[in-house]
Design a protein around this motif. Structure first.
Motif, PDB file in Angstrom:
ATOM      1  N   ASN A  78      -6.512  -3.025  13.203  1.00  0.00           N
ATOM      2  CA  ASN A  78      -7.358  -4.164  12.853  1.00  0.00           C
ATOM      3  C   ASN A  78      -7.652  -4.973  14.117  1.00  0.00           C
ATOM      4  N   ILE A 133      -5.513   3.474   5.772  1.00  0.00           N
ATOM      5  CA  ILE A 133      -6.911   3.594   5.338  1.00  0.00           C
ATOM      6  C   ILE A 133      -6.975   3.925   3.848  1.00  0.00           C
ATOM      7  N   HIS A 134      -6.197   4.914   3.433  1.00  0.00           N
ATOM      8  CA  HIS A 134      -6.175   5.347   2.028  1.00  0.00           C
ATOM      9  C   HIS A 134      -4.806   5.023   1.445  1.00  0.00           C
ATOM     10  N   GLU A 161      -3.167  -0.330  10.178  1.00  0.00           N
ATOM     11  CA  GLU A 161      -3.278  -0.515   8.727  1.00  0.00           C
ATOM     12  C   GLU A 161      -3.641   0.811   8.069  1.00  0.00           C
ATOM     13  N   CYS A 201       0.827  -1.194   0.000  1.00  0.00           N
ATOM     14  CA  CYS A 201       0.000   0.000   0.000  1.00  0.00           C
ATOM     15  C   CYS A 201       0.868   1.253   0.000  1.00  0.00           C
ATOM     16  N   GLU A 230      -3.391   8.142   7.180  1.00  0.00           N
ATOM     17  CA  GLU A 230      -4.110   7.737   8.394  1.00  0.00           C
ATOM     18  C   GLU A 230      -4.138   6.220   8.474  1.00  0.00           C
ATOM     19  N   THR A 231      -4.231   5.729   9.709  1.00  0.00           N
ATOM     20  CA  THR A 231      -4.307   4.281   9.928  1.00  0.00           C
ATOM     21  C   THR A 231      -5.473   3.964  10.849  1.00  0.00           C
ATOM     22  N   GLN A 232      -5.807   2.687  10.862  1.00  0.00           N
ATOM     23  CA  GLN A 232      -6.778   2.165  11.829  1.00  0.00           C
ATOM     24  C   GLN A 232      -6.239   0.833  12.324  1.00  0.00           C
TER      25      GLN A 232
END
Length: 185
Positions: free
Chosen positions: A96, A104-105, A102, A85, A92-94
């Motif tokens: 899991n 996001i975009h 991980e 990626c 930005e991340t989130q």
């Protein structure tokens, strides 16, 4: 030492680090990394740290790569595969379900576009064999990369003599960076 023994031993050592120790050791690893001449490399694959596992803080490295006008690629596990990626500065991340950050975009890119791969691991041996979490994601990923891609391990621990159960399907590192220095294989 076998991979399982090394994984258990070094995971336990790493668990004992305080947040301050993680940040200090991570900064030392980053300072070692900056000594390498990356002028001919453009695209870097680098992992995001799983904080609960006291992994190396790679965010300063990522910021530095952006300052050097390099392309930054983060891994994302999808099913049994790991995709690449490409992210932009300010990504930005989130988290899991396993608390792994991980992106996001992102834009998915092919493994053959990557010049340098910064690989998380517990420890390596003096031949460049590595011990990670044991999921096989990096071996599968490295098989898809171009052979001349530089494989650089990042770890808190200096290389051990030998990993007894290293096998042909493993992809050895080209070098390993620890807080104490850089080992080339």
């Amino acid at each position: 030492m076998t991979k399982a023994e090394a994984r258990k031993y070094y995971r336990n050592l790493r668990k004992q680090f305080s947040r301050e120790e993680v940040n200090n050791l991570s900064a030392q690893i980053f300072n070692q990394l900056k000594q390498i001449d990356f002028t001919s490399a453009q695209t870097f694959h680098i992992f995001l740290p799983i904080e609960k596992n006291n992994e190396i803080n790679t965010y300063p490295i990522i910021d530095w790569l952006f300052q050097q006008h390099k392309n930054v690629v983060l891994p994302l596990v999808v099913g049994d595969d790991m995709i690449n990626c490409e992210v932009k500065k300010g990504f930005e991340t989130q988290l899991n379900s396993l608390q792994i950050p991980e992106p996001i975009h992102y834009k998915e890119i092919d493994s053959t576009e990557i010049d340098v791969i910064l690989i998380p691991l517990f420890v390596a041996d003096k031949k460049g064999n590595r011990v990670g979490y044991g999921g096989g994601y990096y071996d599968t990923f490295l098989a898809k990369c171009k052979p001349e891609s530089k494989k650089i391990g990042l770890t808190y621990f200096k290389p051990i003599d030998t990993i007894e159960d290293a096998y042909l399907g493993d992809f050895p590192l080209d070098s390993c960076i620890t807080p104490e220095g850089i080992t080339s294989f």
